[in-house]
Design a protein around this motif. Sequence first.
Motif, PDB file in Angstrom:
ATOM      1  N   MET A 109      10.189   3.551   4.276  1.00 20.00           N
ATOM      2  CA  MET A 109       9.755   3.879   2.916  1.00 20.00           C
ATOM      3  C   MET A 109       9.274   2.648   2.142  1.00 20.00           C
ATOM      4  O   MET A 109       8.826   2.777   0.998  1.00 20.00           O
ATOM      5  CB  MET A 109      10.889   4.553   2.146  1.00 20.00           C
ATOM      6  CG  MET A 109      11.206   5.968   2.605  1.00 20.00           C
ATOM      7  SD  MET A 109      12.550   6.741   1.643  1.00 20.00           S
ATOM      8  CE  MET A 109      11.818   6.811   0.007  1.00 20.00           C
ATOM      9  N   ASP A 110       9.343   1.480   2.761  1.00 23.81           N
ATOM     10  CA  ASP A 110       8.915   0.235   2.124  1.00 23.81           C
ATOM     11  C   ASP A 110       7.392   0.134   2.195  1.00 23.81           C
ATOM     12  O   ASP A 110       6.813   0.063   3.284  1.00 23.81           O
ATOM     13  CB  ASP A 110       9.565  -0.951   2.849  1.00 23.81           C
ATOM     14  CG  ASP A 110       9.249  -2.291   2.203  1.00 23.81           C
ATOM     15  OD1 ASP A 110       8.331  -2.371   1.357  1.00 23.81           O
ATOM     16  OD2 ASP A 110       9.909  -3.282   2.575  1.00 23.81           O
TER      17      ASP A 110
ATOM     18  N   LYS B  78      15.806  -7.079  10.938  1.00 23.01           N
ATOM     19  CA  LYS B  78      16.062  -6.405   9.664  1.00 23.01           C
ATOM     20  C   LYS B  78      17.350  -5.570   9.755  1.00 23.01           C
ATOM     21  O   LYS B  78      17.504  -4.742  10.652  1.00 23.01           O
ATOM     22  CB  LYS B  78      14.883  -5.499   9.295  1.00 23.01           C
ATOM     23  CG  LYS B  78      13.588  -6.247   9.008  1.00 23.01           C
ATOM     24  CD  LYS B  78      13.704  -6.991   7.714  1.00 23.01           C
ATOM     25  CE  LYS B  78      12.446  -7.664   7.234  1.00 23.01           C
ATOM     26  NZ  LYS B  78      11.257  -7.621   7.936  1.00 23.01           N
ATOM     27  N   LYS B  79      18.257  -5.778   8.809  1.00 25.55           N
ATOM     28  CA  LYS B  79      19.497  -5.010   8.757  1.00 25.55           C
ATOM     29  C   LYS B  79      19.392  -3.787   7.849  1.00 25.55           C
ATOM     30  O   LYS B  79      20.300  -2.958   7.806  1.00 25.55           O
ATOM     31  CB  LYS B  79      20.647  -5.911   8.280  1.00 25.55           C
ATOM     32  CG  LYS B  79      20.982  -7.041   9.244  1.00 25.55           C
ATOM     33  CD  LYS B  79      22.187  -7.832   8.766  1.00 25.55           C
ATOM     34  CE  LYS B  79      22.526  -8.959   9.737  1.00 25.55           C
ATOM     35  NZ  LYS B  79      22.925  -8.434  11.064  1.00 25.55           N
ATOM     36  N   VAL B  80      18.295  -3.663   7.145  1.00 25.37           N
ATOM     37  CA  VAL B  80      18.101  -2.534   6.247  1.00 25.37           C
ATOM     38  C   VAL B  80      18.066  -1.237   7.054  1.00 25.37           C
ATOM     39  O   VAL B  80      17.633  -1.214   8.214  1.00 25.37           O
ATOM     40  CB  VAL B  80      16.795  -2.709   5.442  1.00 25.37           C
ATOM     41  CG1 VAL B  80      15.573  -2.668   6.358  1.00 25.37           C
ATOM     42  CG2 VAL B  80      16.681  -1.657   4.363  1.00 25.37           C
ATOM     43  N   ALA B  81      18.525  -0.150   6.449  1.00 28.07           N
ATOM     44  CA  ALA B  81      18.508   1.149   7.117  1.00 28.07           C
ATOM     45  C   ALA B  81      17.078   1.554   7.455  1.00 28.07           C
ATOM     46  O   ALA B  81      16.144   1.282   6.693  1.00 28.07           O
ATOM     47  CB  ALA B  81      19.158   2.206   6.225  1.00 28.07           C
TER      48      ALA B  81
ATOM     49  N   GLY C  83       1.263  -2.322   2.937  1.00 32.91           N
ATOM     50  CA  GLY C  83       1.152  -2.143   4.371  1.00 32.91           C
ATOM     51  C   GLY C  83      -0.003  -1.224   4.727  1.00 32.91           C
ATOM     52  O   GLY C  83      -0.746  -0.757   3.856  1.00 32.91           O
ATOM     53  N   PRO C  84      -0.167  -0.910   6.015  1.00 30.89           N
ATOM     54  CA  PRO C  84      -1.272  -0.055   6.447  1.00 30.89           C
ATOM     55  C   PRO C  84      -1.100   1.388   5.993  1.00 30.89           C
ATOM     56  O   PRO C  84       0.012   1.842   5.694  1.00 30.89           O
ATOM     57  CB  PRO C  84      -1.219  -0.158   7.979  1.00 30.89           C
ATOM     58  CG  PRO C  84       0.211  -0.493   8.279  1.00 30.89           C
ATOM     59  CD  PRO C  84       0.663  -1.372   7.149  1.00 30.89           C
TER      60      PRO C  84
ATOM     61  N   VAL D 199       5.117   6.736   2.832  1.00 35.68           N
ATOM     62  CA  VAL D 199       6.132   7.556   3.495  1.00 35.68           C
ATOM     63  C   VAL D 199       7.269   7.746   2.489  1.00 35.68           C
ATOM     64  O   VAL D 199       8.218   6.964   2.444  1.00 35.68           O
ATOM     65  CB  VAL D 199       6.639   6.914   4.797  1.00 35.68           C
ATOM     66  CG1 VAL D 199       7.627   7.849   5.503  1.00 35.68           C
ATOM     67  CG2 VAL D 199       5.470   6.600   5.724  1.00 35.68           C
ATOM     68  N   GLY D 200       7.151   8.766   1.667  1.00 38.64           N
ATOM     69  CA  GLY D 200       8.124   9.006   0.615  1.00 38.64           C
ATOM     70  C   GLY D 200       9.384   9.674   1.130  1.00 38.64           C
ATOM     71  O   GLY D 200       9.552   9.912   2.330  1.00 38.64           O
TER      72      GLY D 200
END
Length: 269
Positions: free
Chosen positions: A159-160, A150-153, A130-131, A167-168
């Motif tokens: 952090m993806d 997206k259902k992910v938290a 990503g950017p 973005v750790g």
Amino acid sequence: MPELPEVEVSRLGIKPHINEQVVNKVLIHNTRLRWPVPDEVKTIETLKIIDVRRRAKYLLLDTEIGSVILHLGMSGHLRIVPIEEPLKKHDHVELHFANGKALRLNDARRFGACLWQTPGCDHTLFAKLGPEPLTDDFTAVHLYERSRGKKVAIKQFIMDNHVVVGVGNIYANESLFKAGIHPQKEAGKVSLKRFQLLTPIIKDTLAAAIEQGGTTLKDFSQSDGKPGYFAQQLLVYGRKGQPCMSCETILQEVRLGQRSTIFCSQCQK
């Protein structure tokens, strides 16, 4: 694991010592890192380093024929030392320069990497990234559009590295707290308005960490090459069970993606 600010400070630390310097010798003491060290790395001997760049958590040492890619893995670090200084245990790769200095990659766990990229052709590792979060390409609209459905938290979403790089865990915890967003909230349910709040907070949090880390640069060549997590007041990370600095509610911890996630149940919704 070093996060983006730590890698950026490493870049800023080594660049003054090796930029525009001719590489006299490349020594590979151990080819068995996360991936085998390719032979092409040695082709930069007699060439000049024309730039030291960062992409995500990778550093690129550019020459006219290609770039050496370095990654610090879980425990790796870089040191600038005099060429004659004895090797340390786990010094796997070193570059000798005409100015009498050496750049050494030390990695006890060998999860780091030393790879090669030809000019004008991004390495496969970079293909789906990503950017960069500190560039104009990283916007609230980008996050909003990528998050729909997206259902992910939300913490795992930001952090993806396919969404935004670098973005750790530490900075995701801190940014979500400052934005008042619960880390377990589904990314697809975060509004554009809240992304418009979160995006500049992520940028500011990372930029502040880099700026604070810059105070170590004057001693970089004498240090062990580990800028560390900078002396900053972390609002939630590492403070499980302590009172929230805003409302004094006891901070809670959950595990998301096998990572420690600290939040305030009152301030973050």
